[in-house]
Design a protein around this motif. Sequence first.
Motif, PDB file in Angstrom:
ATOM      1  N   GLU A  13      37.779  -2.699   4.441  1.00 54.92           N
ATOM      2  CA  GLU A  13      37.913  -2.400   5.862  1.00 54.92           C
ATOM      3  C   GLU A  13      38.108  -0.908   6.075  1.00 54.92           C
ATOM      4  OE1 GLU A  13      40.948  -3.554   9.401  1.00 54.92           O
ATOM      5  OE2 GLU A  13      40.197  -5.172   8.157  1.00 54.92           O
ATOM      6  N   LEU A  14      37.383  -0.390   7.021  1.00 59.99           N
ATOM      7  CA  LEU A  14      37.499   1.017   7.348  1.00 59.99           C
ATOM      8  C   LEU A  14      38.787   1.247   8.139  1.00 59.99           C
ATOM      9  CD1 LEU A  14      33.804   1.624   8.323  1.00 59.99           C
ATOM     10  CD2 LEU A  14      34.967   2.497   6.306  1.00 59.99           C
ATOM     11  N   PRO A  15      39.375   2.423   7.990  1.00 59.60           N
ATOM     12  CA  PRO A  15      40.648   2.683   8.669  1.00 59.60           C
ATOM     13  C   PRO A  15      40.493   2.844  10.177  1.00 59.60           C
ATOM     14  CG  PRO A  15      39.902   4.645   7.534  1.00 59.60           C
ATOM     15  CD  PRO A  15      38.945   3.547   7.175  1.00 59.60           C
ATOM     16  N   TYR A  16      41.411   2.260  10.899  1.00 62.24           N
ATOM     17  CA  TYR A  16      41.506   2.437  12.341  1.00 62.24           C
ATOM     18  C   TYR A  16      42.887   1.983  12.780  1.00 62.24           C
ATOM     19  CZ  TYR A  16      40.910  -2.592  13.166  1.00 62.24           C
ATOM     20  OH  TYR A  16      41.077  -3.949  13.199  1.00 62.24           O
ATOM     21  N   SER A  17      43.264   2.359  13.981  1.00 56.11           N
ATOM     22  CA  SER A  17      44.545   1.939  14.536  1.00 56.11           C
ATOM     23  C   SER A  17      44.284   1.235  15.859  1.00 56.11           C
ATOM     24  CB  SER A  17      45.474   3.132  14.748  1.00 56.11           C
ATOM     25  OG  SER A  17      46.648   2.712  15.422  1.00 56.11           O
ATOM     26  N   LEU A  18      44.325  -0.074  15.819  1.00 50.74           N
ATOM     27  CA  LEU A  18      44.107  -0.874  17.013  1.00 50.74           C
ATOM     28  C   LEU A  18      45.118  -0.492  18.092  1.00 50.74           C
ATOM     29  CD1 LEU A  18      42.613  -3.261  18.367  1.00 50.74           C
ATOM     30  CD2 LEU A  18      44.379  -4.746  17.414  1.00 50.74           C
ATOM     31  N   ASP A  45      32.811   7.684  20.382  1.00 52.40           N
ATOM     32  CA  ASP A  45      32.588   7.318  18.980  1.00 52.40           C
ATOM     33  C   ASP A  45      33.868   7.227  18.160  1.00 52.40           C
ATOM     34  OD1 ASP A  45      29.896   7.231  19.481  1.00 52.40           O
ATOM     35  OD2 ASP A  45      29.459   9.162  18.550  1.00 52.40           O
ATOM     36  N   CYS A  46      34.932   7.841  18.626  1.00 48.84           N
ATOM     37  CA  CYS A  46      36.196   7.817  17.885  1.00 48.84           C
ATOM     38  C   CYS A  46      36.826   6.421  17.861  1.00 48.84           C
ATOM     39  CB  CYS A  46      37.194   8.804  18.490  1.00 48.84           C
ATOM     40  SG  CYS A  46      36.695  10.533  18.323  1.00 48.84           S
ATOM     41  N   PHE A  47      36.449   5.589  18.812  1.00 52.30           N
ATOM     42  CA  PHE A  47      37.006   4.237  18.871  1.00 52.30           C
ATOM     43  C   PHE A  47      36.279   3.340  17.882  1.00 52.30           C
ATOM     44  CE2 PHE A  47      38.298   6.004  22.904  1.00 52.30           C
ATOM     45  CZ  PHE A  47      39.570   5.489  23.081  1.00 52.30           C
ATOM     46  N   PHE A  48      37.017   2.670  17.027  1.00 48.41           N
ATOM     47  CA  PHE A  48      36.446   1.754  16.049  1.00 48.41           C
ATOM     48  C   PHE A  48      36.071   0.432  16.711  1.00 48.41           C
ATOM     49  CE2 PHE A  48      36.926  -1.621  12.847  1.00 48.41           C
ATOM     50  CZ  PHE A  48      36.042  -1.172  11.894  1.00 48.41           C
ATOM     51  N   VAL A 114      43.975   8.273  16.382  1.00 54.30           N
ATOM     52  CA  VAL A 114      42.610   7.753  16.513  1.00 54.30           C
ATOM     53  C   VAL A 114      41.604   8.743  15.928  1.00 54.30           C
ATOM     54  CG1 VAL A 114      40.806   7.102  18.170  1.00 54.30           C
ATOM     55  CG2 VAL A 114      43.129   6.217  18.437  1.00 54.30           C
ATOM     56  N   ALA A 115      41.779  10.023  16.199  1.00 55.69           N
ATOM     57  CA  ALA A 115      40.861  11.037  15.671  1.00 55.69           C
ATOM     58  C   ALA A 115      40.922  11.086  14.149  1.00 55.69           C
ATOM     59  CB  ALA A 115      41.187  12.406  16.267  1.00 55.69           C
ATOM     60  N   GLU A 116      42.108  11.022  13.590  1.00 57.94           N
ATOM     61  CA  GLU A 116      42.269  11.052  12.139  1.00 57.94           C
ATOM     62  C   GLU A 116      41.545   9.876  11.493  1.00 57.94           C
ATOM     63  OE1 GLU A 116      43.617  12.036   8.257  1.00 57.94           O
ATOM     64  OE2 GLU A 116      43.540  13.237  10.079  1.00 57.94           O
ATOM     65  N   VAL A 120      38.218   9.982   8.887  1.00 57.42           N
ATOM     66  CA  VAL A 120      38.229   9.319   7.582  1.00 57.42           C
ATOM     67  C   VAL A 120      37.058   8.336   7.487  1.00 57.42           C
ATOM     68  CG1 VAL A 120      39.530   7.770   6.056  1.00 57.42           C
ATOM     69  CG2 VAL A 120      40.701   9.655   7.212  1.00 57.42           C
ATOM     70  N   ARG A 121      36.785   7.609   8.581  1.00 56.55           N
ATOM     71  CA  ARG A 121      35.627   6.701   8.585  1.00 56.55           C
ATOM     72  C   ARG A 121      34.326   7.486   8.416  1.00 56.55           C
ATOM     73  NH1 ARG A 121      38.219   4.539  13.085  1.00 56.55           N
ATOM     74  NH2 ARG A 121      36.562   5.252  14.476  1.00 56.55           N
ATOM     75  N   CYS A 122      34.214   8.624   9.093  1.00 59.57           N
ATOM     76  CA  CYS A 122      33.011   9.461   8.954  1.00 59.57           C
ATOM     77  C   CYS A 122      32.829   9.917   7.511  1.00 59.57           C
ATOM     78  CB  CYS A 122      33.096  10.675   9.874  1.00 59.57           C
ATOM     79  SG  CYS A 122      32.884  10.281  11.612  1.00 59.57           S
ATOM     80  N   LEU A 123      33.929  10.284   6.873  1.00 57.68           N
ATOM     81  CA  LEU A 123      33.868  10.700   5.480  1.00 57.68           C
ATOM     82  C   LEU A 123      33.427   9.536   4.595  1.00 57.68           C
ATOM     83  CD1 LEU A 123      34.276  12.972   3.476  1.00 57.68           C
ATOM     84  CD2 LEU A 123      36.694  12.366   3.365  1.00 57.68           C
ATOM     85  N   ALA A 124      33.929   8.336   4.881  1.00 53.61           N
ATOM     86  CA  ALA A 124      33.531   7.152   4.113  1.00 53.61           C
ATOM     87  C   ALA A 124      32.037   6.888   4.268  1.00 53.61           C
ATOM     88  CB  ALA A 124      34.343   5.934   4.557  1.00 53.61           C
TER      89      ALA A 124
END
Length: 154
Positions: A13-18, A45-48, A114-116, A120-124
Amino acid sequence: MADTSYSPNESAELPYSLEAEQTILGAILIDSAVLPVVLETIRPDCFFNEQHRTLFQIILQMFTSGEKADVITVLNAAVAQGVFETAAEGRSYLAALINIVPSTSNIESYCAIVAEKYYVRCLAFAARGILQDIQSGEQNAQTLMDAAEQRIFD
């Protein structure tokens, strides 16, 4: 010699903060004056969560067209765009977003979370693309390094 084996975990699972995503949306619905602060850091786009991304896009469209984004106007637009199956479902979800907000005064912190997670998802995603390029075996090392650098930079 170092272990160079790699076994990708595509199902990881990719990181996000619901909670942070919900809090940003709820804070905007409570006080639309926080939106300019949010826009300094956050874009759709920042929203997962896809639903959150669409709700933010609706709010952003309202903001850029000079409309006030509140629970009723966002609900109306969200139902029209099919974000919610029913108006009752939409009302319930938007009310929950408002109720989750501990404080609008800490909006910068929620945006930073959310930005962080987004970066990290973009890097993944970049890493996955780099690995796919490597595994294809179609490019030389220098081309791979240049492409990897560009992906990470982007």
